[in-house]
Design a protein around this motif. Sequence first.
Motif, PDB file in Angstrom:
ATOM      1  N   GLN A 149      -8.537  19.992  86.432  1.00 21.64           N
ATOM      2  CA  GLN A 149      -9.573  20.498  85.819  1.00 21.64           C
ATOM      3  C   GLN A 149     -10.847  21.026  85.951  1.00 21.64           C
ATOM      4  OE1 GLN A 149     -10.743  16.969  83.041  1.00 21.64           O
ATOM      5  NE2 GLN A 149      -9.093  17.231  81.872  1.00 21.64           N
ATOM      6  N   LEU A 150     -11.579  21.811  85.394  1.00 21.69           N
ATOM      7  CA  LEU A 150     -12.506  22.441  86.030  1.00 21.69           C
ATOM      8  C   LEU A 150     -13.914  22.131  84.581  1.00 21.69           C
ATOM      9  CD1 LEU A 150     -11.361  26.104  87.113  1.00 21.69           C
ATOM     10  CD2 LEU A 150     -12.202  23.574  88.090  1.00 21.69           C
ATOM     11  N   GLN A 151     -14.907  20.682  85.482  1.00 19.15           N
ATOM     12  CA  GLN A 151     -15.963  20.854  84.867  1.00 19.15           C
ATOM     13  C   GLN A 151     -17.072  21.959  85.012  1.00 19.15           C
ATOM     14  OE1 GLN A 151     -15.457  18.548  82.176  1.00 19.15           O
ATOM     15  NE2 GLN A 151     -17.607  19.381  81.143  1.00 19.15           N
ATOM     16  N   ALA A 152     -17.454  22.529  84.276  1.00 20.68           N
ATOM     17  CA  ALA A 152     -18.752  23.462  84.286  1.00 20.68           C
ATOM     18  C   ALA A 152     -20.069  22.510  83.617  1.00 20.68           C
ATOM     19  CB  ALA A 152     -18.175  24.882  83.926  1.00 20.68           C
ATOM     20  N   SER A 153     -21.237  22.783  84.418  1.00 21.62           N
ATOM     21  CA  SER A 153     -22.550  22.869  83.686  1.00 21.62           C
ATOM     22  C   SER A 153     -23.221  23.900  84.040  1.00 21.62           C
ATOM     23  CB  SER A 153     -22.808  20.917  84.268  1.00 21.62           C
ATOM     24  OG  SER A 153     -22.869  21.019  85.570  1.00 21.62           O
ATOM     25  N   GLY A 154     -25.067  23.326  83.231  1.00 24.85           N
ATOM     26  CA  GLY A 154     -26.148  24.060  83.834  1.00 24.85           C
ATOM     27  C   GLY A 154     -26.173  25.045  82.953  1.00 24.85           C
ATOM     28  N   GLY A 155     -25.355  25.500  81.911  1.00 27.72           N
ATOM     29  CA  GLY A 155     -25.716  26.936  80.530  1.00 27.72           C
ATOM     30  C   GLY A 155     -27.408  26.581  79.966  1.00 27.72           C
ATOM     31  N   GLY A 156     -27.791  27.314  79.220  1.00 28.03           N
ATOM     32  CA  GLY A 156     -28.898  27.172  78.324  1.00 28.03           C
ATOM     33  C   GLY A 156     -29.218  28.347  77.900  1.00 28.03           C
ATOM     34  N   SER A 157     -30.388  28.359  77.149  1.00 26.08           N
ATOM     35  CA  SER A 157     -31.338  29.410  76.896  1.00 26.08           C
ATOM     36  C   SER A 157     -32.780  29.671  78.144  1.00 26.08           C
ATOM     37  CB  SER A 157     -32.133  28.866  75.243  1.00 26.08           C
ATOM     38  OG  SER A 157     -31.112  28.637  75.004  1.00 26.08           O
ATOM     39  N   VAL A 158     -32.646  30.644  78.568  1.00 23.70           N
ATOM     40  CA  VAL A 158     -33.762  30.615  79.321  1.00 23.70           C
ATOM     41  C   VAL A 158     -34.603  32.124  78.630  1.00 23.70           C
ATOM     42  CG1 VAL A 158     -32.926  29.532  80.852  1.00 23.70           C
ATOM     43  CG2 VAL A 158     -32.925  32.136  80.753  1.00 23.70           C
ATOM     44  N   GLN A 159     -35.266  32.626  79.431  1.00 27.19           N
ATOM     45  CA  GLN A 159     -36.699  34.272  78.559  1.00 27.19           C
ATOM     46  C   GLN A 159     -36.125  34.410  79.589  1.00 27.19           C
ATOM     47  OE1 GLN A 159     -41.094  33.114  79.066  1.00 27.19           O
ATOM     48  NE2 GLN A 159     -40.309  32.268  76.644  1.00 27.19           N
ATOM     49  N   ILE A 203     -22.888  33.571  94.315  1.00 26.25           N
ATOM     50  CA  ILE A 203     -21.852  32.751  94.263  1.00 26.25           C
ATOM     51  C   ILE A 203     -21.924  31.876  95.673  1.00 26.25           C
ATOM     52  CG2 ILE A 203     -20.617  34.152  95.150  1.00 26.25           C
ATOM     53  CD1 ILE A 203     -18.302  32.687  92.490  1.00 26.25           C
ATOM     54  N   SER A 204     -21.223  30.732  95.508  1.00 27.74           N
ATOM     55  CA  SER A 204     -21.227  29.622  96.617  1.00 27.74           C
ATOM     56  C   SER A 204     -20.233  28.600  96.154  1.00 27.74           C
ATOM     57  CB  SER A 204     -22.308  29.384  97.189  1.00 27.74           C
ATOM     58  OG  SER A 204     -23.076  28.565  96.491  1.00 27.74           O
ATOM     59  N   ILE A 205     -19.432  28.486  97.242  1.00 25.29           N
ATOM     60  CA  ILE A 205     -18.509  27.520  96.494  1.00 25.29           C
ATOM     61  C   ILE A 205     -18.849  25.865  98.178  1.00 25.29           C
ATOM     62  CG2 ILE A 205     -16.325  26.300  96.847  1.00 25.29           C
ATOM     63  CD1 ILE A 205     -15.344  29.904  96.339  1.00 25.29           C
ATOM     64  N   ASP A 206     -18.509  24.897  97.331  1.00 27.45           N
ATOM     65  CA  ASP A 206     -18.279  23.219  98.399  1.00 27.45           C
ATOM     66  C   ASP A 206     -17.626  23.280  98.341  1.00 27.45           C
ATOM     67  OD1 ASP A 206     -20.853  20.402  98.226  1.00 27.45           O
ATOM     68  OD2 ASP A 206     -18.653  20.800  99.860  1.00 27.45           O
ATOM     69  N   TYR A 207     -16.349  23.660  98.889  1.00 29.23           N
ATOM     70  CA  TYR A 207     -14.506  23.499  99.447  1.00 29.23           C
ATOM     71  C   TYR A 207     -14.909  21.864  99.253  1.00 29.23           C
ATOM     72  CZ  TYR A 207     -13.810  28.000  99.879  1.00 29.23           C
ATOM     73  OH  TYR A 207     -14.350  29.731  99.849  1.00 29.23           O
ATOM     74  N   THR A 236     -16.634  22.669  93.958  1.00 29.94           N
ATOM     75  CA  THR A 236     -17.323  22.823  93.538  1.00 29.94           C
ATOM     76  C   THR A 236     -17.823  24.406  93.397  1.00 29.94           C
ATOM     77  OG1 THR A 236     -17.965  20.575  92.869  1.00 29.94           O
ATOM     78  CG2 THR A 236     -19.569  22.416  91.870  1.00 29.94           C
ATOM     79  N   VAL A 237     -17.494  25.343  92.808  1.00 31.54           N
ATOM     80  CA  VAL A 237     -18.445  26.738  92.548  1.00 31.54           C
ATOM     81  C   VAL A 237     -19.659  26.442  92.058  1.00 31.54           C
ATOM     82  CG1 VAL A 237     -17.100  26.986  90.779  1.00 31.54           C
ATOM     83  CG2 VAL A 237     -18.345  29.176  92.474  1.00 31.54           C
ATOM     84  N   TYR A 238     -20.561  26.989  92.257  1.00 28.17           N
ATOM     85  CA  TYR A 238     -21.903  27.384  91.929  1.00 28.17           C
ATOM     86  C   TYR A 238     -22.355  28.726  92.116  1.00 28.17           C
ATOM     87  CZ  TYR A 238     -22.641  22.645  93.588  1.00 28.17           C
ATOM     88  OH  TYR A 238     -22.685  21.567  93.819  1.00 28.17           O
ATOM     89  N   LEU A 239     -23.272  28.707  90.734  1.00 29.16           N
ATOM     90  CA  LEU A 239     -23.864  30.383  90.160  1.00 29.16           C
ATOM     91  C   LEU A 239     -24.953  30.301  90.083  1.00 29.16           C
ATOM     92  CD1 LEU A 239     -23.101  33.734  89.480  1.00 29.16           C
ATOM     93  CD2 LEU A 239     -23.346  32.530  87.193  1.00 29.16           C
ATOM     94  N   GLN A 240     -25.922  30.682  90.986  1.00 31.88           N
ATOM     95  CA  GLN A 240     -27.309  31.040  91.111  1.00 31.88           C
ATOM     96  C   GLN A 240     -27.919  31.620  90.004  1.00 31.88           C
ATOM     97  OE1 GLN A 240     -29.572  28.479  92.071  1.00 31.88           O
ATOM     98  NE2 GLN A 240     -31.403  29.913  90.816  1.00 31.88           N
ATOM     99  N   MET A 241     -28.416  32.225  89.103  1.00 33.81           N
ATOM    100  CA  MET A 241     -28.677  33.414  88.627  1.00 33.81           C
ATOM    101  C   MET A 241     -30.071  33.533  88.456  1.00 33.81           C
ATOM    102  SD  MET A 241     -25.726  33.050  85.096  1.00 33.81           S
ATOM    103  CE  MET A 241     -26.494  32.012  84.877  1.00 33.81           C
ATOM    104  N   GLY A 242     -30.533  34.804  88.746  1.00 27.91           N
ATOM    105  CA  GLY A 242     -31.977  35.015  88.969  1.00 27.91           C
ATOM    106  C   GLY A 242     -32.347  36.553  88.219  1.00 27.91           C
ATOM    107  N   SER A 243     -33.358  36.300  88.060  1.00 28.82           N
ATOM    108  CA  SER A 243     -34.017  37.948  86.893  1.00 28.82           C
ATOM    109  C   SER A 243     -33.296  38.154  85.578  1.00 28.82           C
ATOM    110  CB  SER A 243     -34.024  38.803  88.259  1.00 28.82           C
ATOM    111  OG  SER A 243     -35.107  38.770  88.976  1.00 28.82           O
ATOM    112  N   LEU A 244     -32.757  37.212  85.343  1.00 31.97           N
ATOM    113  CA  LEU A 244     -32.357  36.873  84.213  1.00 31.97           C
ATOM    114  C   LEU A 244     -32.061  37.841  82.563  1.00 31.97           C
ATOM    115  CD1 LEU A 244     -31.255  33.452  83.995  1.00 31.97           C
ATOM    116  CD2 LEU A 244     -29.636  35.401  83.958  1.00 31.97           C
TER     117      LEU A 244
END
Length: 119
Positions: free
Chosen positions: A2-12, A68-72, A76-84
């Motif tokens: 299973q893959l469980q994602a979190s952290g989405g949402g609404s931003v400016q 993108i980064s992975i903690d093996y 867990t895989v992370y996606l750091q999104m900037g200047s959206l």
Amino acid sequence: VQLQASGGGSVQPGESLRMSCKASGNINFINIMGWYRQAPGKERELVASDTRGRGTKYADSVKDRFEISIDYASKTVYLQMGSLKPEDTAVYYCYGNFYAYSRGSEDYWGQGTLVTVSS
């Protein structure tokens, strides 16, 4: 698996957001983990991926803004999104290709996580 994602949402526009996706289950080896997205009326597209031993890949539209980064250890895989930007608005999907001794390598998808960029 299973893959469980979190952290989405609404931003400016111009703001940042970090998403994570944790894999669980019968996994002996991570081959690839990454993120895809699908905007309304468009096809699903690769955002970023990290292939073990081969490095990362990014869509041209997110280069220099996303990381993108992975903690093996925790799978867990992370996606750091900037200047959206508003055009980053989409449902984001976590993806993984995992190897298990019992079944070989297979693809898995997480549930979609909505990211909305709007002023």
